[in-house]
Design a protein around this motif. Structure first.
Motif, mmCIF file in Angstrom:
data_model
loop_
_atom_site.group_PDB
_atom_site.id
_atom_site.type_symbol
_atom_site.label_atom_id
_atom_site.label_comp_id
_atom_site.label_asym_id
_atom_site.label_seq_id
_atom_site.Cartn_x
_atom_site.Cartn_y
_atom_site.Cartn_z
ATOM 1 N N ALA A 33 15.048 1.174 4.680
ATOM 2 C CA ALA A 33 15.290 0.712 3.309
ATOM 3 C C ALA A 33 15.146 -0.800 3.206
ATOM 4 C CB ALA A 33 16.668 1.162 2.836
ATOM 5 N N LYS A 34 15.635 -1.538 4.204
ATOM 6 C CA LYS A 34 15.464 -2.996 4.207
ATOM 7 C C LYS A 34 13.979 -3.355 4.235
ATOM 8 C CE LYS A 34 18.063 -3.925 7.784
ATOM 9 N NZ LYS A 34 18.815 -4.590 8.849
ATOM 10 N N GLN A 35 13.223 -2.659 5.072
ATOM 11 C CA GLN A 35 11.787 -2.915 5.182
ATOM 12 C C GLN A 35 11.064 -2.548 3.893
ATOM 13 O OE1 GLN A 35 11.167 -0.512 8.674
ATOM 14 N NE2 GLN A 35 11.351 -2.269 10.048
ATOM 15 N N ILE A 36 11.462 -1.460 3.275
ATOM 16 C CA ILE A 36 10.843 -1.026 2.018
ATOM 17 C C ILE A 36 11.105 -2.045 0.913
ATOM 18 C CG2 ILE A 36 11.018 0.707 0.183
ATOM 19 C CD1 ILE A 36 11.464 2.775 2.513
ATOM 20 N N ALA A 40 8.305 -4.141 -1.033
ATOM 21 C CA ALA A 40 8.198 -4.128 -2.497
ATOM 22 C C ALA A 40 8.101 -5.543 -3.049
ATOM 23 C CB ALA A 40 9.381 -3.381 -3.112
ATOM 24 N N VAL A 41 8.902 -6.447 -2.506
ATOM 25 C CA VAL A 41 8.832 -7.847 -2.940
ATOM 26 C C VAL A 41 7.442 -8.412 -2.642
ATOM 27 C CG1 VAL A 41 9.700 -10.190 -2.506
ATOM 28 C CG2 VAL A 41 11.308 -8.274 -2.747
ATOM 29 N N LEU A 42 6.945 -8.183 -1.426
ATOM 30 C CA LEU A 42 5.606 -8.659 -1.061
ATOM 31 C C LEU A 42 4.555 -8.064 -1.997
ATOM 32 C CD1 LEU A 42 3.638 -10.132 0.853
ATOM 33 C CD2 LEU A 42 3.636 -8.043 2.248
ATOM 34 N N GLY A 43 4.634 -6.772 -2.256
ATOM 35 C CA GLY A 43 3.673 -6.118 -3.149
ATOM 36 C C GLY A 43 3.699 -6.697 -4.543
ATOM 37 N N PHE A 99 7.417 1.661 -3.857
ATOM 38 C CA PHE A 99 8.003 1.349 -5.160
ATOM 39 C C PHE A 99 8.951 2.451 -5.633
ATOM 40 C CE2 PHE A 99 4.299 -1.595 -5.517
ATOM 41 C CZ PHE A 99 5.055 -2.749 -5.505
ATOM 42 N N TYR A 100 8.679 3.692 -5.257
ATOM 43 C CA TYR A 100 9.566 4.808 -5.596
ATOM 44 C C TYR A 100 10.950 4.593 -4.982
ATOM 45 C CZ TYR A 100 11.329 9.616 -5.845
ATOM 46 O OH TYR A 100 12.087 10.732 -6.089
ATOM 47 N N TRP A 101 10.982 4.316 -3.675
ATOM 48 C CA TRP A 101 12.271 4.129 -3.009
ATOM 49 C C TRP A 101 12.934 2.808 -3.422
ATOM 50 C CZ3 TRP A 101 13.749 8.573 -1.804
ATOM 51 C CH2 TRP A 101 12.966 9.489 -1.125
ATOM 52 N N ALA A 102 12.146 1.776 -3.678
ATOM 53 C CA ALA A 102 12.719 0.462 -3.997
ATOM 54 C C ALA A 102 13.155 0.339 -5.454
ATOM 55 C CB ALA A 102 11.706 -0.643 -3.672
ATOM 56 N N TYR A 107 9.212 3.315 -12.291
ATOM 57 C CA TYR A 107 8.513 2.085 -11.890
ATOM 58 C C TYR A 107 7.276 2.429 -11.058
ATOM 59 C CZ TYR A 107 8.047 -2.786 -10.298
ATOM 60 O OH TYR A 107 7.595 -4.048 -10.049
ATOM 61 N N ALA A 108 7.434 3.332 -10.094
ATOM 62 C CA ALA A 108 6.310 3.727 -9.244
ATOM 63 C C ALA A 108 5.202 4.379 -10.069
ATOM 64 C CB ALA A 108 6.781 4.673 -8.143
ATOM 65 N N ASP A 109 5.572 5.209 -11.035
ATOM 66 C CA ASP A 109 4.580 5.856 -11.898
ATOM 67 C C ASP A 109 3.826 4.837 -12.749
ATOM 68 O OD1 ASP A 109 5.285 8.352 -10.918
ATOM 69 O OD2 ASP A 109 6.385 8.968 -12.719
ATOM 70 N N ILE A 110 4.551 3.884 -13.315
ATOM 71 C CA ILE A 110 3.910 2.836 -14.122
ATOM 72 C C ILE A 110 2.936 2.041 -13.262
ATOM 73 C CG2 ILE A 110 4.332 0.641 -15.317
ATOM 74 C CD1 ILE A 110 6.977 1.944 -16.347
ATOM 75 N N PHE A 111 3.376 1.651 -12.083
ATOM 76 C CA PHE A 111 2.527 0.899 -11.168
ATOM 77 C C PHE A 111 1.261 1.690 -10.845
ATOM 78 C CE2 PHE A 111 0.942 -0.198 -7.033
ATOM 79 C CZ PHE A 111 0.930 -1.573 -7.055
#
Length: 134
Positions: A33-36, A40-43, A99-102, A107-111
């Protein structure tokens, strides 16, 4: 004292149908989760959704990922590779799962719609969008 059945409140697996098969991605571990969240921030910075630079603490967490795929998990990723899923499709599923988990499904669908939905655009000889005839 009786035990509480927590199953009804647990986060369900993410289901990713592709090529006639559905890949089941378990919710991330604490470390994943920390890595995800860092990914997400990087993405969001890379895709221009937020200004950079990426904070140093985030870069440090990203350096711990190596060849892992924290958003997909080892099982789902290995199954995709074994099934011959194209690398580009695995990459997109990984970004979606990140993005789904974060940030959640909406949000993931919009992206996904924003970045991967084919556009009905005519291109000129140089590959630039051509003006539509009125």
């Amino acid at each position: 004292m009786s035990a509480v059945n927590f199953e009804q409140w647990a986060v369900p697996d993410l289901k990713l149908p592709f090529g006639g098969r559905t890949y089941s991605v378990r919710p991330p571990t604490v470390e994943a989760a920390k890595q995800i969240l860092a990914a997400a921030v990087l993405g969001e910075v890379k895709f221009g959704l937020h200004p950079g630079p990426v904070p140093g603490e985030i870069v440090t967490i990203l350096s711990t990922i190596g060849d892992a795929h924290p958003a997909l998990g080892d099982e789902a990723y290995a199954a995709m590779v074994a099934d011959g899923v194209p690398a580009a499709s695995i990459d997109r599923m990984s970004v979606y799962a990140t993005f789904y988990w974060a940030r959640g499904r909406e949000y993931a669908d919009i992206f996904a719609r924003l970045f991967w939905t084919p556009r009905d655009v005519d291109l000129d000889e140089a590959g630039e969008p051509a003006p539509k005839d009125s």
